[in-house]
Design a protein around this motif. Structure first.
Motif, PDB file in Angstrom:
ATOM      1  N   ALA A  18       2.163  -6.604 -38.087  1.00 16.82           N
ATOM      2  CA  ALA A  18       2.680  -6.521 -36.720  1.00 16.82           C
ATOM      3  C   ALA A  18       1.612  -6.957 -35.718  1.00 16.82           C
ATOM      4  O   ALA A  18       1.900  -7.658 -34.740  1.00 16.82           O
ATOM      5  N   ILE A  19       0.371  -6.560 -35.983  1.00 14.76           N
ATOM      6  CA  ILE A  19      -0.735  -6.975 -35.108  1.00 14.76           C
ATOM      7  C   ILE A  19      -1.081  -8.442 -35.332  1.00 14.76           C
ATOM      8  O   ILE A  19      -1.406  -9.172 -34.383  1.00 14.76           O
ATOM      9  N   TYR A  20      -1.006  -8.892 -36.574  1.00 14.06           N
ATOM     10  CA  TYR A  20      -1.275 -10.295 -36.935  1.00 14.06           C
ATOM     11  C   TYR A  20      -0.388 -11.244 -36.139  1.00 14.06           C
ATOM     12  O   TYR A  20      -0.782 -12.365 -35.833  1.00 14.06           O
ATOM     13  N   ALA A  21       0.808 -10.793 -35.804  1.00 14.41           N
ATOM     14  CA  ALA A  21       1.775 -11.630 -35.085  1.00 14.41           C
ATOM     15  C   ALA A  21       1.501 -11.700 -33.586  1.00 14.41           C
ATOM     16  O   ALA A  21       2.174 -12.429 -32.862  1.00 14.41           O
ATOM     17  N   THR A  22       0.504 -10.951 -33.122  1.00 13.78           N
ATOM     18  CA  THR A  22       0.189 -10.927 -31.695  1.00 13.78           C
ATOM     19  C   THR A  22      -1.069 -11.748 -31.406  1.00 13.78           C
ATOM     20  O   THR A  22      -1.748 -12.227 -32.317  1.00 13.78           O
ATOM     21  N   ASP A  23      -1.408 -11.844 -30.150  1.00 13.35           N
ATOM     22  CA  ASP A  23      -2.640 -12.522 -29.736  1.00 13.35           C
ATOM     23  C   ASP A  23      -3.761 -11.485 -29.703  1.00 13.35           C
ATOM     24  O   ASP A  23      -4.298 -11.133 -28.661  1.00 13.35           O
TER      25      ASP A  23
END
Length: 253
Positions: A18-23
């Motif tokens: 989920a964090i990987y998909a963010t900036d």
């Protein structure tokens, strides 16, 4: 305990993705290694589950340890956790990062789970019982090291930590067919499933970096030794830093 450990690794992996998909951003720790909010969030998921599962068993987890919160493991069993192994691979977004959870007894790993959240690939091992790989929702398949190939060894090394010249010198007496690279504790798993034969690590690592992969490899029939062939052990207080080591598949050290 294994199904619970597998599930908590998957849960931590879901948070990581989920964090990987963010900036996301990262910062540098005192030892010059990178850390992200994914490392910390995954650790916050794993540690409470282990403490509830095995009350009284110490948990040594990377992010807590790097801030000085290291429990006294004494002579008893303890957990080693690297919530996001291969943070450099995470930053490169190449998918080769893992969640590592291992149980140590008598200074050796007895159970380990290595989960690659970007690939939905789970490796597990119980020493004396066996090792397995599961891809996404597919079946759990037994894995094992392969015998030493007659045409030479496949050597696996680090993708982000260069020790090529030292590794070449160490392996000079051996017949080498191929050298490949991978990130994080995936290297142990590639040896465990017979895709590679030996993984020399001639650079700095910590116990939480290697324990889960070591457990999977040992459960699959492999070994981990120091470069002189003596056993690799755990609970190296107070900082849990490793000497150089070599992970072997079906090759005689």
């Amino acid at each position: 305990m294994l199904p619970t450990i597998q599930q908590v690794a998957r849960d931590a992996g879901a948070k990581i993705m989920a964090i990987y998909a963010t900036d996301f951003e990262h910062r540098t720790k005192d030892d010059a290694s990178p850390v992200t909010e994914a490392d910390e969030a995954a650790e916050a998921i794993i540690v409470p589950i282990l403490e509830k599962l095995t009350p009284g068993v110490a948990v040594v987890a990377e992010e807590a340890a790097t801030t000085g919160r290291i429990p006294d493991v004494g002579n008893g069993p303890f957990w080693l956790v690297d919530p996001l192994d291969g943070t450099k691979e995470f930053l490169k977004r190449n998918g080769e990062f893992t969640v590592n959870i291992a149980l140590i007894e008598n200074n050796a790993p007895v159970l380990g789970v290595v989960y690659l959240p970007a690939l939905s690939c789970l490796y597990s091992g119980i020493v004396g019982k066996g090792a397995w790989r599961q891809d996404k929702d597919g079946p759990e398949t037994a894995i094992a090291v392969r015998p030493e190939p007659a045409d030479g060894l496949t050597v696996i090394g680090s993708r982000s930590h260069g020790d090529a010249s030292e590794m070449e010198a160490f392996l000079a007496p051996r017949r080498i067919a191929e050298t490949v690279s991978a990130g994080s504790s995936l290297k142990f798993c590639r040896v465990a499933e017979g895709a590679a034969d030996v993984y020399p690590r001639l650079g700095r690592t910590m116990e939480w970096d290697v324990a889960a992969g070591h457990a999977v490899l040992a459960a699959a029939g492999g070994t981990v030794t120091l470069t002189d062939g003596t056993p690799f052990t755990y609970a190296k207080n107070p900082i849990f830093e490793n000497p150089h080591f070599v992970a072997w598949g079906g090759v005689r050290p």
